[in-house]
Write a protein that holds these residues in place. Structure first.
Motif, PDB file in Angstrom:
ATOM      1  N   UNK A  75       0.807  -1.216   0.000  1.00  0.00           N
ATOM      2  CA  UNK A  75       0.000   0.000   0.000  1.00  0.00           C
ATOM      3  C   UNK A  75       0.847   1.276   0.000  1.00  0.00           C
ATOM      4  N   UNK A  76       2.159   1.155   0.238  1.00  0.00           N
ATOM      5  CA  UNK A  76       3.045   2.314   0.185  1.00  0.00           C
ATOM      6  C   UNK A  76       3.235   2.771  -1.256  1.00  0.00           C
ATOM      7  N   UNK A  77       3.547   4.030  -1.416  1.00  0.00           N
ATOM      8  CA  UNK A  77       3.844   4.538  -2.750  1.00  0.00           C
ATOM      9  C   UNK A  77       5.140   3.889  -3.234  1.00  0.00           C
ATOM     10  N   UNK A  78       5.338   3.844  -4.540  1.00  0.00           N
ATOM     11  CA  UNK A  78       6.600   3.284  -5.056  1.00  0.00           C
ATOM     12  C   UNK A  78       7.815   4.020  -4.495  1.00  0.00           C
ATOM     13  N   UNK A  79       7.723   5.340  -4.377  1.00  0.00           N
ATOM     14  CA  UNK A  79       8.842   6.116  -3.824  1.00  0.00           C
ATOM     15  C   UNK A  79       9.149   5.659  -2.396  1.00  0.00           C
ATOM     16  N   UNK A  80       8.103   5.472  -1.583  1.00  0.00           N
ATOM     17  CA  UNK A  80       8.296   5.010  -0.199  1.00  0.00           C
ATOM     18  C   UNK A  80       8.857   3.585  -0.167  1.00  0.00           C
ATOM     19  N   UNK A  81       8.430   2.745  -1.102  1.00  0.00           N
ATOM     20  CA  UNK A  81       8.960   1.388  -1.163  1.00  0.00           C
ATOM     21  C   UNK A  81      10.455   1.411  -1.467  1.00  0.00           C
ATOM     22  N   UNK A  82      10.853   2.232  -2.436  1.00  0.00           N
ATOM     23  CA  UNK A  82      12.271   2.338  -2.769  1.00  0.00           C
ATOM     24  C   UNK A  82      13.072   2.881  -1.586  1.00  0.00           C
ATOM     25  N   UNK A  83      12.511   3.858  -0.904  1.00  0.00           N
ATOM     26  CA  UNK A  83      13.177   4.440   0.266  1.00  0.00           C
ATOM     27  C   UNK A  83      13.338   3.384   1.366  1.00  0.00           C
ATOM     28  N   UNK A  84      12.274   2.635   1.620  1.00  0.00           N
ATOM     29  CA  UNK A  84      12.341   1.571   2.641  1.00  0.00           C
ATOM     30  C   UNK A  84      13.352   0.496   2.231  1.00  0.00           C
ATOM     31  N   UNK A  85      13.366   0.180   0.949  1.00  0.00           N
ATOM     32  CA  UNK A  85      14.302  -0.837   0.461  1.00  0.00           C
ATOM     33  C   UNK A  85      15.737  -0.401   0.744  1.00  0.00           C
ATOM     34  N   UNK A  86      16.056   0.844   0.384  1.00  0.00           N
ATOM     35  CA  UNK A  86      17.402   1.352   0.626  1.00  0.00           C
ATOM     36  C   UNK A  86      17.736   1.390   2.117  1.00  0.00           C
ATOM     37  N   UNK A 137      10.026   0.652  -9.826  1.00  0.00           N
ATOM     38  CA  UNK A 137      10.341   1.822 -10.646  1.00  0.00           C
ATOM     39  C   UNK A 137       9.319   2.031 -11.766  1.00  0.00           C
ATOM     40  N   UNK A 138       8.789   0.959 -12.299  1.00  0.00           N
ATOM     41  CA  UNK A 138       7.719   1.072 -13.300  1.00  0.00           C
ATOM     42  C   UNK A 138       6.509   1.765 -12.673  1.00  0.00           C
ATOM     43  N   UNK A 139       6.160   1.359 -11.461  1.00  0.00           N
ATOM     44  CA  UNK A 139       5.039   1.994 -10.751  1.00  0.00           C
ATOM     45  C   UNK A 139       5.352   3.459 -10.458  1.00  0.00           C
ATOM     46  N   UNK A 140       6.600   3.746 -10.084  1.00  0.00           N
ATOM     47  CA  UNK A 140       7.004   5.128  -9.804  1.00  0.00           C
ATOM     48  C   UNK A 140       6.838   5.991 -11.058  1.00  0.00           C
ATOM     49  N   UNK A 142       4.638   5.568 -13.374  1.00  0.00           N
ATOM     50  CA  UNK A 142       3.201   5.812 -13.520  1.00  0.00           C
ATOM     51  C   UNK A 142       2.735   6.926 -12.589  1.00  0.00           C
ATOM     52  N   UNK A 143       3.437   7.080 -11.452  1.00  0.00           N
ATOM     53  CA  UNK A 143       3.116   8.133 -10.493  1.00  0.00           C
ATOM     54  C   UNK A 143       3.770   9.473 -10.867  1.00  0.00           C
ATOM     55  N   UNK A 144       4.475   9.504 -12.000  1.00  0.00           N
ATOM     56  CA  UNK A 144       5.048  10.754 -12.463  1.00  0.00           C
ATOM     57  C   UNK A 144       6.512  10.969 -12.129  1.00  0.00           C
ATOM     58  N   UNK A 145       7.175   9.944 -11.640  1.00  0.00           N
ATOM     59  CA  UNK A 145       8.599  10.067 -11.335  1.00  0.00           C
ATOM     60  C   UNK A 145       9.429   9.627 -12.541  1.00  0.00           C
ATOM     61  N   UNK A 146      10.558  10.271 -12.727  1.00  0.00           N
ATOM     62  CA  UNK A 146      11.535   9.916 -13.766  1.00  0.00           C
ATOM     63  C   UNK A 146      10.919   9.834 -15.154  1.00  0.00           C
ATOM     64  N   UNK A 147      10.217  10.891 -15.561  1.00  0.00           N
ATOM     65  CA  UNK A 147       9.589  10.845 -16.888  1.00  0.00           C
ATOM     66  C   UNK A 147      10.634  10.735 -17.991  1.00  0.00           C
ATOM     67  N   UNK A 148      10.312   9.922 -18.989  1.00  0.00           N
ATOM     68  CA  UNK A 148      11.185   9.796 -20.144  1.00  0.00           C
ATOM     69  C   UNK A 148      12.415   8.941 -19.933  1.00  0.00           C
ATOM     70  N   UNK A 149      12.594   8.394 -18.762  1.00  0.00           N
ATOM     71  CA  UNK A 149      13.774   7.566 -18.500  1.00  0.00           C
ATOM     72  C   UNK A 149      13.413   6.091 -18.680  1.00  0.00           C
ATOM     73  N   UNK A 150      14.336   5.341 -19.210  1.00  0.00           N
ATOM     74  CA  UNK A 150      14.161   3.906 -19.408  1.00  0.00           C
ATOM     75  C   UNK A 150      14.196   3.193 -18.056  1.00  0.00           C
ATOM     76  N   UNK A 151      13.203   2.349 -17.780  1.00  0.00           N
ATOM     77  CA  UNK A 151      13.108   1.686 -16.486  1.00  0.00           C
ATOM     78  C   UNK A 151      14.270   0.728 -16.244  1.00  0.00           C
ATOM     79  N   UNK A 152      14.710   0.043 -17.286  1.00  0.00           N
ATOM     80  CA  UNK A 152      15.861  -0.856 -17.123  1.00  0.00           C
ATOM     81  C   UNK A 152      17.117  -0.093 -16.741  1.00  0.00           C
ATOM     82  N   UNK A 153      17.305   1.061 -17.391  1.00  0.00           N
ATOM     83  CA  UNK A 153      18.451   1.908 -17.070  1.00  0.00           C
ATOM     84  C   UNK A 153      18.351   2.446 -15.640  1.00  0.00           C
ATOM     85  N   UNK A 154      17.150   2.885 -15.250  1.00  0.00           N
ATOM     86  CA  UNK A 154      16.939   3.354 -13.875  1.00  0.00           C
ATOM     87  C   UNK A 154      17.239   2.246 -12.865  1.00  0.00           C
ATOM     88  N   UNK A 155      16.795   1.044 -13.176  1.00  0.00           N
ATOM     89  CA  UNK A 155      17.040  -0.096 -12.286  1.00  0.00           C
ATOM     90  C   UNK A 155      18.533  -0.342 -12.134  1.00  0.00           C
TER      91      UNK A 155
END
Length: 191
Positions: A75-86, A137-140, A142-155
């Motif tokens: 239920x956390x936002x993708x940004x919060x999930x990434x933050x928790x992961x780190x 990151x794909x979900x992020x 969709x939430x408007x983060x990292x527009x125009x960036x390739x998800x594989x590259x971001x990963x």
């Protein structure tokens, strides 16, 4: 006569410490047994070959790091999930065992001498981690983060920052960045 209970984790922790310091070639089952407080026969019973012990140590380490994704809340936002992961990754890394596990896993992935089944297991589980981060990151995006960036590259960048920061901490060559600064540099929202 009551049979003594064997704590496999003591054997695996001892083996991890010895392998990280001495390499697989410099680690012997009798030395692991002695240092762990168990007899050679006991350790040999569970791990007839040094490679069996190495594989179990590497699998446990990889499962530990791959298990970080189990701490995330859907239920956390993708940004919060990434933050928790780190944060969880760095919390784990701040322990002696966590740092040793990461060093061992790195060695397994780059080594030409790691047993094939161990290398394959670690590589496949690392793929699980990569897929989890990719999905978040794909979900992020969709939430408007990292527009125009390739998800594989971001990963790949996310993982590189995570691993690079980890080795900075381990080597004490510098301090790892704050998880929030990693995320804000990597995953910027649409303005």
């Amino acid at each position: 006569m009551k049979k003594a209970t064997v704590d496999i984790n003591i054997i695996l922790d001892t083996a991890l410490d010895m392998i990280v310091h001495n390499g697989l070639g410099g680690t012997r089952i009798d030395a692991v047994a002695r240092k762990s407080g168990y007899g050679y026969g006991t350790v040999y019973y569970y791990f007839p070959k040094k490679e069996d012990l190495y594989q179990m140590v590497a699998q446990r380490a990889m499962d530990h790091y791959a298990g970080i994704s189990n701490t995330l809340e859907p239920q956390d936002t993708p940004y919060d999930q990434l933050s928790k992961y780190l944060k969880e990754f760095f919390r784990t890394l701040n322990t002696k065992k966590g740092a040793q596990e990461l060093l061992l896993l790195y060695d397994v992935l780059i080594s030409d001498t790691a047993p094939g089944s161990t290398h394959l297991y670690v590589k496949n589980r690392f793929g699980d981690i990569r897929r989890t981060i990719f999905s978040i990151l794909e979900e992020a995006k969709l939430d408007g983060y990292a527009p125009g960036r390739d998800t594989g590259e971001l990963t790949d960048h996310f993982i590189a920052l995570m691993i690079g920061s980890a080795f900075l901490r381990i080597s004490k060559a510098g301090t790892a960045p704050d998880p929030e600064s990693v995320l804000s540099d990597l995953v910027k929202p649409i303005e």
